[in-house]
Enzyme design. Structure first.
Site, PDB file in Angstrom:
ATOM      1  N   ARG A  66       0.882  -1.166   0.000  1.00 26.23           N
ATOM      2  CA  ARG A  66       0.000   0.000   0.000  1.00 26.23           C
ATOM      3  C   ARG A  66       0.920   1.216   0.000  1.00 26.23           C
ATOM      4  NH1 ARG A  66      -0.852   4.689   3.484  1.00 26.23           N
ATOM      5  NH2 ARG A  66      -3.063   5.094   3.646  1.00 26.23           N
ATOM      6  N   ASP A 110     -11.408   7.278  -0.263  1.00 27.25           N
ATOM      7  CA  ASP A 110     -11.811   8.024   0.934  1.00 27.25           C
ATOM      8  C   ASP A 110     -13.269   8.466   0.876  1.00 27.25           C
ATOM      9  OD1 ASP A 110      -9.426   7.856   2.252  1.00 27.25           O
ATOM     10  OD2 ASP A 110      -8.675   9.800   1.600  1.00 27.25           O
ATOM     11  N   GLN A 159      -8.630   8.216   9.331  1.00 24.90           N
ATOM     12  CA  GLN A 159      -9.937   8.798   9.644  1.00 24.90           C
ATOM     13  C   GLN A 159     -10.253   8.748  11.136  1.00 24.90           C
ATOM     14  OE1 GLN A 159     -11.091  10.520   7.372  1.00 24.90           O
ATOM     15  NE2 GLN A 159      -9.987   9.668   5.635  1.00 24.90           N
ATOM     16  N   ASP A 200       1.760   4.918   0.333  1.00 23.90           N
ATOM     17  CA  ASP A 200       1.186   6.067   1.022  1.00 23.90           C
ATOM     18  C   ASP A 200       1.228   7.325   0.149  1.00 23.90           C
ATOM     19  OD1 ASP A 200       0.322   7.503   3.514  1.00 23.90           O
ATOM     20  OD2 ASP A 200       2.262   8.480   3.219  1.00 23.90           O
ATOM     21  N   ALA A 201       0.125   8.053   0.135  1.00 25.30           N
ATOM     22  CA  ALA A 201       0.039   9.397  -0.462  1.00 25.30           C
ATOM     23  C   ALA A 201       0.777   9.535  -1.784  1.00 25.30           C
ATOM     24  CB  ALA A 201       0.541  10.440   0.549  1.00 25.30           C
ATOM     25  N   VAL A 202       0.369   8.748  -2.768  1.00 31.14           N
ATOM     26  CA  VAL A 202       1.063   8.828  -4.061  1.00 31.14           C
ATOM     27  C   VAL A 202       0.809  10.165  -4.763  1.00 31.14           C
ATOM     28  CG1 VAL A 202       1.139   6.325  -4.424  1.00 31.14           C
ATOM     29  CG2 VAL A 202      -0.782   7.636  -5.328  1.00 31.14           C
ATOM     30  N   ASN A 241      -6.601  10.977  12.875  1.00 33.37           N
ATOM     31  CA  ASN A 241      -6.469  12.401  12.589  1.00 33.37           C
ATOM     32  C   ASN A 241      -7.641  13.219  13.120  1.00 33.37           C
ATOM     33  OD1 ASN A 241      -3.930  12.462  11.447  1.00 33.37           O
ATOM     34  ND2 ASN A 241      -4.668  11.952   9.406  1.00 33.37           N
ATOM     35  N   GLU A 257      -2.613   4.906  -2.286  1.00 31.71           N
ATOM     36  CA  GLU A 257      -3.444   5.717  -1.380  1.00 31.71           C
ATOM     37  C   GLU A 257      -3.334   7.174  -1.809  1.00 31.71           C
ATOM     38  OE1 GLU A 257      -4.200   8.413   2.030  1.00 31.71           O
ATOM     39  OE2 GLU A 257      -2.153   7.821   1.511  1.00 31.71           O
TER      40      GLU A 257
END
Length: 609
Positions: free
Chosen positions: A261, A325, A395, A263-265, A398, A300
């Site tokens: 997975r 999301d 979710q 992160d934050a591509v 944060n 993601e």
């Protein structure tokens, strides 16, 4: 870059010879300094691509070393496999051998995944890989087919979410050894459970990041919230690209991990003709061919851009799946009533219906929160390329206090949320403890040592979440209590009936052909909304289901167009609910009642399909 495999780090052979290789294109000299007594230094030889290498005899596992750069700086290995003394200490050589017993394991497809996201440090009292292994039987009995580990790369201090890692090749030393991670993967595979690893290729953490001393790993070309962006498209970027591609292949190949997975591509910037995500996909496909095992890449990001998961031949990057999301946002806003922060773009069942139909809610319309037109329809994709969730680490963690929805929603509303996810056409992801209604928070925690960094961290979080108008002080992530209270309680009967319901719905999802159709053109049909009830049909392989979800506080009267046999009601007494109001069989146009905050499923008995 060509497709040549360029190994980096310390590679130990069975005969005790170790090859050290590090990319440092701008250094004038590099040596390996072995932490023996006295210290022994081995000069390295540089090739045209900027890789310095040397072979050293009589090396044993655990031997500690550093690199000396320009006859001056002593630094750990950027591709270190083990940091026994943390991010500032020396690197150590590891033994890569392991007695695998999973040769029959071929991996699993996304369509078969029921994902369970967990944080190694808070999932169990032990806070390590052994703690996960001890609970694999629980996950197997629940019906989980894939566990997703939050990042495990070495980070500063004892505890952290993992997104502040600075040694992508090294396992965090408090979680366990390379052998113990391999044991976890091996044990999971014995139980039919795939392993997904969360990796961070968009930035490095702020403490212990010595990469710039070796070469131009980072760039000021793009501005990031977390700091400098990774240099994927500037001068000397080939060595950087190789660094991260080799990291991905390390986990997927040597550790037998099934999926990554990423992160934050959306924070991975690359203007190259061959985008780094496409190149990574290309390399992973070659690995699949070589190993004959399925390897999956999950992106993601929150840009509602299907390019990442669109096939290469249709102009995409060819990745397998992405987190969605907006399913979460649409469901959360409806079931909790929250409308602050990014939830201002949501609320209303029509937006949840849109997510069920198109995965993205925003596919080109104006977003109030973003103040612009946003998104694109995900054509040329399947539902099983989209991973949805009711909760996840972001979710929950944060939120100001890291509070889970189980602390605010009624048991019936929690069951409705579970049913909405597990009856949706998307691949479901559960967040650890969700299955039984965990009440402990999952908060943001760190254990940095730099006082200035700590101060900036708290201030940064305050600014980041100002739009939510949360009241109260931002908890100090450095407080040990924040980490400790984020551990799971393992009170499996926290919400009576909830875990049994999850177990039932997961099994139901696996066996019903209508829930195993992921084609966008016919899997979800006839969505209607009336009086807080969202109704839709799932179709597949001559199986047809009618699903009714009541998000209102009152019971509602409904009718079906098709006759139906009731096969599930989340308000049933068997799930510790108030008891079903619907009859066992419903005829067309026959009125029946559905409880508040409940989900009903009927098998269509006169369907043409």
């Amino acid at each position: 870059m060509n497709n040549t495999y360029l190994p980096i780090g310390a590679s130990l052979d069975k005969n005790g010879q170790c090859t050290f290789c590090v990319w440092a294109p701008t250094c004038s000299s590099v040596s390996v300094v072995v932490n023996a007594s006295p210290e022994v230094t081995w000069p390295m030889v540089k090739d045209e691509a900027g890789y310095w290498c040397v072979k050293v005899d009589h090396v044993t596992p655990g031997m500690q070393y550093r690199y000396k750069l320009n006859d001056d700086l002593l630094r750990p290995d950027p591709a270190s496999r083990w940091q026994p003394e943390g991010v500032h200490g020396p690197s150590a050589v590891v033994d890569k051998n392991f007695n695998w017993t999973d040769s029959a394991w071929q991996g699993i497809e996304l369509a078969d995944m029921i994902i369970y996201e967990l944080h190694t440090g808070t999932f169990s009292p032990e806070g390590n890989f052994q703690g996960i292994i001890a609970r694999l039987d629980h996950l197997q009995s629940l019906g989980i087919t894939a566990i997703e580990l939050m990042p495990i790369a070495q980070f500063p201090g004892h505890h952290n979410w993992g997104y502040d890692g600075v040694y992508p090749f090294a396992i965090h030393n408090a979680y366990g050894t390379t052998a113990e991670l391999k044991q976890l993967v091996n044990e999971a595979h014995q139980r039919g459970i795939a392993v997904i690893l969360d990796v961070v290729y968009n930035h490095a953490g702020p403490e212990g990041n010595y990469l710039p001393d070796f070469g131009p790993y980072f760039s000021d070309k793009y501005k990031l919230f977390w700091g400098q962006s990774v240099n994927f498209d500037g001068a000397w970027c080939d060595g950087v690209r190789n660094f991260f591609i080799q990291n991905a292949l390390l986990w997927l190949d040597e550790f037998h991990i099934d999926a990554l997975r990423l992160d934050a591509v959306h924070a991975i910037f690359d203007s190259s003709a061959l985008h780094i995500m496409e190149e990574l996909t290309e390399q992973v496909r070659l690995l699949e061919q070589r190993t004959k095992k399925r390897k999956i890449l999950i992106a993601e990001f929150d840009l509602n851009n299907p390019r990442y998961i669109t096939p290469v031949e249709k102009g995409g990057f060819g990745m397998d799946a992405q987190w969605v999301d907006e399913f979460h946002h649409a469901l959360h806003a409806v079931i909790t009533g929250e409308r602050s922060g990014y939830y201002e773009d949501f609320g209303g069942l029509e937006l949840l219906a849109k997510s069920l139909q198109t995965s993205y809610v925003y596919t080109g319309q104006f977003s109030v929160h973003r103040k612009r037109y946003f998104g694109k329809e995900p054509v040329d994709t399947l539902y099983n390329q989209c991973i949805a969730f009711v909760q996840n680490h972001d979710q929950v963690g944060n939120r100001l206090l890291g509070d889970r929805i189980s602390t605010t929603l009624s048991p019936e509303a929690l069951k409705l949320a579970a049913a909405t996810l597990l009856l949706s056409p998307h691949v479901p992801l559960l967040f650890m403890g969700e299955e039984y209604g965990e009440k402990n928070p999952f908060q943001f925690f760190t254990s940095h040592s730099d006082p200035e960094l700590i101060k900036n961290l708290v201030e940064g979080r305050r600014k980041e979440f100002a739009a939510f108008n949360w009241e109260g002080e931002v908890p100090n992530p450095q407080d040990e209590a924040i980490f400790n209270q984020s551990k799971l309680s393992w009170k499996l009967n926290e919400v009576p009936g909830l875990m049994d319901l999850y177990q039932y719905l997961i099994a139901f999802r696996k066996k019903r052909p209508a829930l195993r159709n992921f084609r966008r053109n016919d899997a979800v049909r006839n969505i209607t909304i009336q009086n807080n009830v969202l109704q839709f049909e799932r179709h597949g392989n001559y199986d047809a289901l009618t699903i009714c979800l009541n998000f209102g506080r009152e019971a509602q009267s409904l009718q079906l167009e098709q006759s139906g046999l009731k096969i599930f009601d989340s308000s049933d007494k068997k799930w510790e609910g108030p008891g079903s109001l619907a009859p066992e069989v419903v005829q067309p146009a026959q009125a029946f009642s559905i409880n508040p905050y409940s989900a009903l499923v009927f098998e269509q008995t006169n369907s043409n399909q």
